[in-house]
Design a protein around this motif. Sequence first.
Motif, short mmCIF file in Angstrom:
data_model
loop_
_atom_site.label_atom_id
_atom_site.label_comp_id
_atom_site.label_asym_id
_atom_site.label_seq_id
_atom_site.Cartn_x
_atom_site.Cartn_y
_atom_site.Cartn_z
N UNK A 11 0.82 -1.20 0.00
CA UNK A 11 0.00 0.00 0.00
C UNK A 11 0.86 1.26 0.00
N UNK A 12 0.28 2.34 -0.48
CA UNK A 12 0.95 3.64 -0.42
C UNK A 12 1.07 4.09 1.03
N UNK A 13 1.80 5.18 1.26
CA UNK A 13 2.05 5.65 2.62
C UNK A 13 0.76 5.98 3.37
N UNK A 14 -0.25 6.46 2.66
CA UNK A 14 -1.52 6.79 3.31
C UNK A 14 -2.43 5.58 3.48
N UNK A 15 -1.99 4.42 3.01
CA UNK A 15 -2.77 3.20 3.17
C UNK A 15 -4.00 3.11 2.29
N UNK A 16 -4.07 3.89 1.24
CA UNK A 16 -5.28 3.94 0.42
C UNK A 16 -5.08 3.46 -1.01
N UNK A 17 -3.85 3.44 -1.50
CA UNK A 17 -3.62 3.14 -2.91
C UNK A 17 -2.76 1.89 -3.07
N UNK A 18 -3.18 1.04 -3.99
CA UNK A 18 -2.47 -0.20 -4.30
C UNK A 18 -2.14 -0.21 -5.78
N UNK A 19 -0.89 -0.57 -6.08
CA UNK A 19 -0.48 -0.66 -7.49
C UNK A 19 -0.04 -2.08 -7.80
N UNK A 20 -0.60 -2.65 -8.86
CA UNK A 20 -0.23 -3.99 -9.32
C UNK A 20 0.44 -3.87 -10.67
N UNK A 21 1.70 -4.27 -10.75
CA UNK A 21 2.41 -4.18 -12.02
C UNK A 21 1.92 -5.26 -12.98
N UNK A 22 2.16 -5.06 -14.25
CA UNK A 22 1.61 -5.93 -15.28
C UNK A 22 2.08 -7.37 -15.15
N UNK A 23 3.27 -7.61 -14.62
CA UNK A 23 3.77 -8.97 -14.48
C UNK A 23 3.30 -9.70 -13.25
N UNK A 24 2.60 -9.00 -12.38
CA UNK A 24 2.12 -9.60 -11.14
C UNK A 24 1.04 -10.64 -11.44
N UNK A 25 1.05 -11.76 -10.68
CA UNK A 25 0.04 -12.81 -10.87
C UNK A 25 -1.38 -12.29 -10.77
N UNK A 26 -1.63 -11.40 -9.84
CA UNK A 26 -2.97 -10.86 -9.64
C UNK A 26 -3.38 -9.96 -10.80
N UNK A 31 -6.40 -9.07 -15.95
CA UNK A 31 -6.37 -8.83 -17.39
C UNK A 31 -7.01 -9.96 -18.18
N UNK A 32 -6.69 -11.20 -17.81
CA UNK A 32 -7.11 -12.34 -18.63
C UNK A 32 -8.48 -12.89 -18.25
N UNK A 58 -6.96 3.53 -12.42
CA UNK A 58 -6.31 3.67 -13.71
C UNK A 58 -5.81 2.30 -14.18
N UNK A 59 -5.86 2.08 -15.49
CA UNK A 59 -5.33 0.88 -16.11
C UNK A 59 -4.41 1.30 -17.25
N UNK A 60 -3.18 0.84 -17.22
CA UNK A 60 -2.22 1.12 -18.30
C UNK A 60 -1.54 -0.20 -18.67
N UNK A 61 -0.70 -0.13 -19.70
CA UNK A 61 0.05 -1.34 -20.08
C UNK A 61 1.06 -1.74 -19.00
N UNK A 62 1.30 -0.84 -18.05
CA UNK A 62 2.24 -1.13 -16.97
C UNK A 62 1.57 -1.73 -15.74
N UNK A 63 0.24 -1.65 -15.66
CA UNK A 63 -0.42 -2.26 -14.52
C UNK A 63 -1.71 -1.56 -14.13
N UNK A 64 -2.13 -1.83 -12.88
CA UNK A 64 -3.39 -1.33 -12.34
C UNK A 64 -3.13 -0.48 -11.11
N UNK A 65 -3.86 0.63 -11.00
CA UNK A 65 -3.84 1.45 -9.80
C UNK A 65 -5.23 1.38 -9.16
N UNK A 66 -5.27 1.02 -7.87
CA UNK A 66 -6.54 0.83 -7.19
C UNK A 66 -6.60 1.66 -5.92
N UNK A 67 -7.79 2.16 -5.60
CA UNK A 67 -8.03 2.87 -4.35
C UNK A 67 -8.75 1.91 -3.40
N UNK A 68 -8.14 1.67 -2.25
CA UNK A 68 -8.57 0.60 -1.33
C UNK A 68 -9.37 1.17 -0.18
N UNK A 69 -10.43 0.47 0.19
CA UNK A 69 -11.23 0.83 1.36
C UNK A 69 -11.50 -0.44 2.17
#
Length: 238
Positions: A11-26, A31-32, A58-69
């Motif tokens: 998680x990001x420093x504020x505990x709200x944002x999660x980033x998953x890179x494109x090569x990550x299993x999740x 994607x698939x 956000x979704x890019x070719x580099x991965x996913x950005x998620x806001x967590x609650x």
Amino acid sequence: MNFLLFSEEELSADGRTLYLSAGDRRAEHLTSVLKPKPQDSLKVGQINGNMGSARIIDITHEGYQLQVDLVSPPPPGLDLTLILALPRPKMMRRVIENIAALGVKHLILLNAYKVEKSYWQTPWLTEDTLRHHCLLGLEQAGDTILPRIELKKLFKPFVEDELPGIIGNRSAWVAHPGSERGIPDTPASMVLTIGPEGGFTPYEIGKLEEAGCQSFNLGTRILRVETVVPALLGRLYL
């Protein structure tokens, strides 16, 4: 994957944002299989923490950005210590995933006479591999709390020196094909021991009974461990 798990460190420093890179299993599963779009919501949980939802920012070719609650605690685990004679390596994946999915939080893998010595050399018993398959089970069930897994390679010292303390005032049972007693009613707190295919030897059953276990049978059929574990836990707890 019904449930996306992540660690606190992701998680990001504020505990709200999660980033998953494109090569990550999740991320690859998103994607698939799920193929989400921006603003879609996913069920998520922090490993050994709370659960809730995550909105895709956000979704890019580099991965996913998620806001967590994270808003709710995980489901309660079973008040159970499961002691399991070490299964054959090719069964380990299914057994560990089933145990995690069904809510077992304390698993002891035990040596026995009918457990081949080579089983203890399998890469399935590495910490990372056990953790991976626990996570897959939790993702299936929608849980966040990892089981605690212990490896006990010496039967007699464990049963004589450790098992009585683990049992304490709890109800303790061992599944054994030779017993005349049927499946017990589910107690509030339980220690359950399951042997290898064909059961423990008479000597091993005797030592387990000396430690405080009562034996019972599952019927006349001899079942594989991967079948016994979900069948028995389902009968006792579901």
